[in-house]
Write a protein that holds these residues in place. Structure first.
Motif, mmCIF file in Angstrom:
data_model
loop_
_atom_site.group_PDB
_atom_site.id
_atom_site.type_symbol
_atom_site.label_atom_id
_atom_site.label_comp_id
_atom_site.label_asym_id
_atom_site.label_seq_id
_atom_site.Cartn_x
_atom_site.Cartn_y
_atom_site.Cartn_z
ATOM 1 N N THR A 1 0.920 -1.242 -0.012
ATOM 2 C CA THR A 1 -0.026 -0.094 -0.260
ATOM 3 C C THR A 1 0.982 1.265 0.107
ATOM 4 O O THR A 1 1.528 1.668 0.964
ATOM 5 N N VAL A 2 0.947 1.684 -1.157
ATOM 6 C CA VAL A 2 1.814 3.157 -1.319
ATOM 7 C C VAL A 2 1.256 3.997 -0.243
ATOM 8 O O VAL A 2 0.096 4.513 -0.372
ATOM 9 N N LEU B 1 -11.617 -6.655 1.031
ATOM 10 C CA LEU B 1 -10.977 -7.037 -0.411
ATOM 11 C C LEU B 1 -11.374 -6.230 -1.576
ATOM 12 O O LEU B 1 -10.635 -5.860 -2.248
ATOM 13 N N THR B 2 -12.756 -5.681 -1.494
ATOM 14 C CA THR B 2 -13.104 -4.851 -2.777
ATOM 15 C C THR B 2 -12.448 -3.642 -2.547
ATOM 16 O O THR B 2 -11.958 -3.022 -3.738
ATOM 17 N N GLY B 3 -12.182 -3.122 -1.202
ATOM 18 C CA GLY B 3 -11.493 -1.743 -1.149
ATOM 19 C C GLY B 3 -10.110 -1.836 -1.717
ATOM 20 O O GLY B 3 -9.533 -1.108 -2.431
ATOM 21 N N HIS B 4 -9.342 -2.993 -1.510
ATOM 22 C CA HIS B 4 -7.987 -3.332 -2.238
ATOM 23 C C HIS B 4 -8.089 -3.235 -3.552
ATOM 24 O O HIS B 4 -7.134 -2.864 -4.364
ATOM 25 N N GLY B 5 -8.972 -3.999 -4.106
ATOM 26 C CA GLY B 5 -9.184 -4.061 -5.604
ATOM 27 C C GLY B 5 -9.478 -2.618 -6.363
ATOM 28 O O GLY B 5 -9.056 -2.381 -7.404
ATOM 29 N N LEU B 6 -10.126 -1.899 -5.501
ATOM 30 C CA LEU B 6 -10.327 -0.319 -6.009
ATOM 31 C C LEU B 6 -9.106 0.332 -5.992
ATOM 32 O O LEU B 6 -8.838 1.277 -6.751
ATOM 33 N N LEU B 7 -8.249 0.148 -4.856
ATOM 34 C CA LEU B 7 -6.745 0.647 -4.907
ATOM 35 C C LEU B 7 -6.106 0.215 -6.169
ATOM 36 O O LEU B 7 -4.964 1.261 -6.618
ATOM 37 N N LEU B 8 -6.224 -0.943 -6.345
ATOM 38 C CA LEU B 8 -5.336 -1.447 -7.639
ATOM 39 C C LEU B 8 -5.702 -0.824 -8.857
ATOM 40 O O LEU B 8 -4.818 -0.597 -9.617
ATOM 41 N N ALA B 9 -7.016 -0.648 -8.864
ATOM 42 C CA ALA B 9 -7.593 0.013 -10.087
ATOM 43 C C ALA B 9 -6.862 1.688 -10.256
ATOM 44 O O ALA B 9 -6.531 2.122 -11.364
ATOM 45 N N GLY B 10 -6.904 2.014 -9.025
ATOM 46 C CA GLY B 10 -6.180 3.497 -8.936
ATOM 47 C C GLY B 10 -4.769 3.573 -9.492
ATOM 48 O O GLY B 10 -4.143 4.355 -9.991
ATOM 49 N N GLN C 1 0.288 -3.628 10.680
ATOM 50 C CA GLN C 1 -0.264 -2.975 9.455
ATOM 51 C C GLN C 1 0.658 -1.723 8.980
ATOM 52 O O GLN C 1 1.149 -1.527 8.036
ATOM 53 N N ALA C 2 0.801 -1.015 10.307
ATOM 54 C CA ALA C 2 1.627 0.147 10.050
ATOM 55 C C ALA C 2 3.198 -0.144 9.986
ATOM 56 O O ALA C 2 3.528 0.592 9.100
ATOM 57 N N LEU C 3 3.823 -1.060 10.275
ATOM 58 C CA LEU C 3 4.850 -1.308 10.359
ATOM 59 C C LEU C 3 5.268 -1.893 8.831
ATOM 60 O O LEU C 3 6.147 -1.572 8.208
ATOM 61 N N ALA C 4 4.149 -2.633 8.237
ATOM 62 C CA ALA C 4 4.163 -3.126 6.816
ATOM 63 C C ALA C 4 4.221 -1.664 5.889
ATOM 64 O O ALA C 4 4.939 -1.773 5.026
ATOM 65 N N ARG C 5 3.410 -0.958 6.118
ATOM 66 C CA ARG C 5 3.441 0.373 5.365
ATOM 67 C C ARG C 5 4.592 1.265 5.662
ATOM 68 O O ARG C 5 4.990 1.870 4.710
ATOM 69 N N PHE C 6 5.208 1.127 6.629
ATOM 70 C CA PHE C 6 6.597 1.744 6.944
ATOM 71 C C PHE C 6 7.703 1.097 5.890
ATOM 72 O O PHE C 6 8.246 1.851 5.332
ATOM 73 N N GLY C 7 7.775 -0.020 5.921
ATOM 74 C CA GLY C 7 8.343 -0.799 4.808
ATOM 75 C C GLY C 7 8.016 -0.523 3.434
ATOM 76 O O GLY C 7 9.051 -0.498 2.686
ATOM 77 N N CYS C 8 6.748 -0.553 3.286
ATOM 78 C CA CYS C 8 6.548 -0.175 1.928
ATOM 79 C C CYS C 8 7.046 1.485 1.513
ATOM 80 O O CYS C 8 7.686 1.598 0.440
ATOM 81 N N SER C 9 7.003 2.235 2.474
ATOM 82 C CA SER C 9 7.379 3.654 2.197
ATOM 83 C C SER C 9 8.920 3.613 1.746
ATOM 84 O O SER C 9 9.265 4.401 0.815
ATOM 85 N N ALA D 1 4.654 -2.241 -7.213
ATOM 86 C CA ALA D 1 3.859 -2.115 -6.049
ATOM 87 C C ALA D 1 2.155 -2.602 -6.565
ATOM 88 O O ALA D 1 1.749 -3.561 -5.591
ATOM 89 N N ALA D 2 1.979 -2.304 -7.591
ATOM 90 C CA ALA D 2 0.640 -2.966 -8.034
ATOM 91 C C ALA D 2 0.546 -4.556 -8.276
ATOM 92 O O ALA D 2 -0.147 -5.187 -8.002
ATOM 93 N N ALA D 3 1.720 -5.125 -8.736
ATOM 94 C CA ALA D 3 1.812 -6.608 -9.084
ATOM 95 C C ALA D 3 1.931 -7.087 -7.581
ATOM 96 O O ALA D 3 1.094 -8.043 -7.343
ATOM 97 N N GLY D 4 2.476 -6.373 -6.683
ATOM 98 C CA GLY D 4 2.487 -7.027 -5.174
ATOM 99 C C GLY D 4 1.201 -7.004 -4.688
ATOM 100 O O GLY D 4 0.776 -7.957 -3.758
ATOM 101 N N LEU D 5 0.700 -5.929 -4.875
ATOM 102 C CA LEU D 5 -0.864 -5.774 -4.245
ATOM 103 C C LEU D 5 -1.936 -6.955 -4.844
ATOM 104 O O LEU D 5 -2.615 -7.463 -3.946
#
Length: 448
Positions: free
Chosen positions: A262-263, A315-324, A380-388, A407-411
């Motif tokens: 999650t960018v 899961l639908t929410g993450h699908g929408l993020l992938l579309a973005g 979740q927050a530590l994972a997003r720290f790693g993503c940043s 990032a999109a492929a990983g998501l």
């Protein structure tokens, strides 16, 4: 394993009038509304700073994308590490309001210090302290929301809170934009106004959030009579025992996997600016698009999750993020592109930000509610720290396109794994019971 519980309306949601008519109870409790007001005011303050911070650091101080990724990761990573401490302390002292108030107060104290810092080192320290305050308050606040709401309306309660919180996120960038437009020393003026608003949030918390809001009741004595038994203190091994709950482990695993891809919001807005050529003066307004959609959809998404299952909505929410991400990568340069990306970004938050804690609350006993919420939130927050960190490095090495494509492929891969882990059928093939209570935790203080 279910991410969500689907159940019929609770009797707590209805009341009977003197003439026998059934009256509908309020949609959410007064404690939820008071906490939502505190979050609204505090988010105005926080988002005023967040809206201008990327531009201030990169354009004003000359920070590289890699350096900004490290600082953005620090901004979120410190909050993650402290969140677990805040959750455990709140459960241990059995005073969620006290720990949340300390967190809000610390964040408010840090805002005026930004007026004195004009180099990367001091700013990093101040941001770390401000995120420490956020980490302390997040789990106790969410525990108060969940413990003040019926079990079958957790999604709605969190949706209402997140909608009020997002109203602040909507007003914060707008306030920053207005201050930058009229002030000579624009950034210092933003930081000063932000400090005043943060103090107001602390005042509202102290005056209007009732003491003991949402606290889990102490256990009754064995015979049901006499004085109440003194509740056993919450210990670290009780927190560790939470990870033996299968559903909580599944939620934590999926939150971490999806957080790794999650960018961060700041990078999304920087990418959108570079892709569409939006002027610097309009940059603080980009979060308004995300916040507006989040505000409109947070309550409907939470209520929908209560009805059809939180797994589907999450899961639908993450699908929408992938579309973005896909639009940022491959869509043609046409005028509606910024609006579409921001709309999908806001829909992602509406479908996930309140739904995940609602699902966690359904799996954790009341006396350990803040700790359980903190466990998942920290992961979740530590994972997003790693993503940043990873995204900032990929941007510096490969450029924006390859970094976002990775990032999109990983998501996509992580969403597929999450869909399997949170599948609605039990291992034996029979549908899991969505209304089953979370298994009870062993009491380490009780003799065999």
């Amino acid at each position: 394993m279910y991410l969500a519980d689907r159940s019929a309306p609770s009797p707590a949601d209805t009341r009977t009038a003197p003439d026998g008519r059934r009256l509908r109870a309020p949609a959410v409790g007064s404690a939820v509304l008071a906490l939502g007001t505190v979050s609204l005011i505090t988010d105005v303050s926080s988002e005023m700073v967040t809206a201008v911070l990327p531009l201030y650091l990169i354009a004003g101080l000359g920070l590289s994308p890699l350096g900004f990724g490290a600082l953005d990761g620090l901004y979120n990573g410190v909050s993650a590490l402290v969140q677990l401490t805040g959750g455990h302390l709140a459960d241990r002292v059995r005073n969620h309001k006290l720990i949340a108030g300390i967190g809000y107060g610390l964040s408010a104290l840090c805002k005026p210090l930004l007026l004195l810092a004009h180099s990367l080192g001091p700013i990093s320290v101040i941001l770390a302290l401000e995120r420490t305050g956020k980490g302390l308050r997040t789990a106790p606040r969410d525990a108060m929301i969940s413990l003040s709401s019926p079990a079958d309306a957790q999604g709605r309660a969190f949706g209402v809170h997140r909608a009020m919180d997002t109203t602040g996120a909507l007003l914060g960038p707008l306030a920053a934009f207005l201050v930058l437009s009229v002030a000579v020393d624009g950034y210092d003026a933003v930081f000063g106004v932000s400090a005043c608003v943060a103090v107001l949030g602390v005042v509202v918390l102290m005056l209007f959030v009732p003491s003991g809001a949402g606290e889990a009741p102490p256990p009754r004595p064995a015979g049901g009579r006499g004085a109440e038994a003194r509740p056993d203190p919450v210990r670290l091994r009780d927190a560790a025992a939470l990870l033996r709950l299968p559903r909580l482990r599944a939620l934590a695993l999926c939150a971490v996997l999806l957080g790794l891809t999650t960018v961060s919001d700041a990078f999304v807005y920087l990418l959108l600016q570079r892709r569409t050529g939006i002027g610097d003066q309009w940059f603080p307004l980009l979060p308004l698009g995300t916040a507006a959609v989040f505000l409109l959809l947070a309550v409907p998404a939470g209520s929908l999750a209560d009805r059809i299952g939180r797994r589907t909505v999450f899961l639908t929410g993450h699908g929408l993020l992938l579309a973005g991400y896909g639009l940022l990568l491959w869509a043609p340069d046409w005028p509606p592109l910024p609006y579409l990306v921001l709309a999908l970004h806001g829909m992602f938050y509406a479908a996930t930000d309140g739904v995940l804690p609602a699902a966690v609350a359904a799996t954790v006993p009341g006396r350990l509610r803040a700790t359980g919420l903190a466990l998942v939130g920290t992961g979740q927050a530590l994972a997003r720290f790693g993503c940043s960190l990873a995204f900032g490095g990929a941007w510096s090495l490969w450029g924006t396109g390859p970094a976002l494509a990775a990032a999109a492929a990983g998501l996509l891969c992580c969403a597929a794994v999450a869909g399997y882990v949170l599948r609605p059928e039990a291992p034996g093939g029979a549908p899991a019971d969505p209304s089953a209570d979370a298994p009870a935790l062993p009491d380490p203080t009780r003799s065999p």
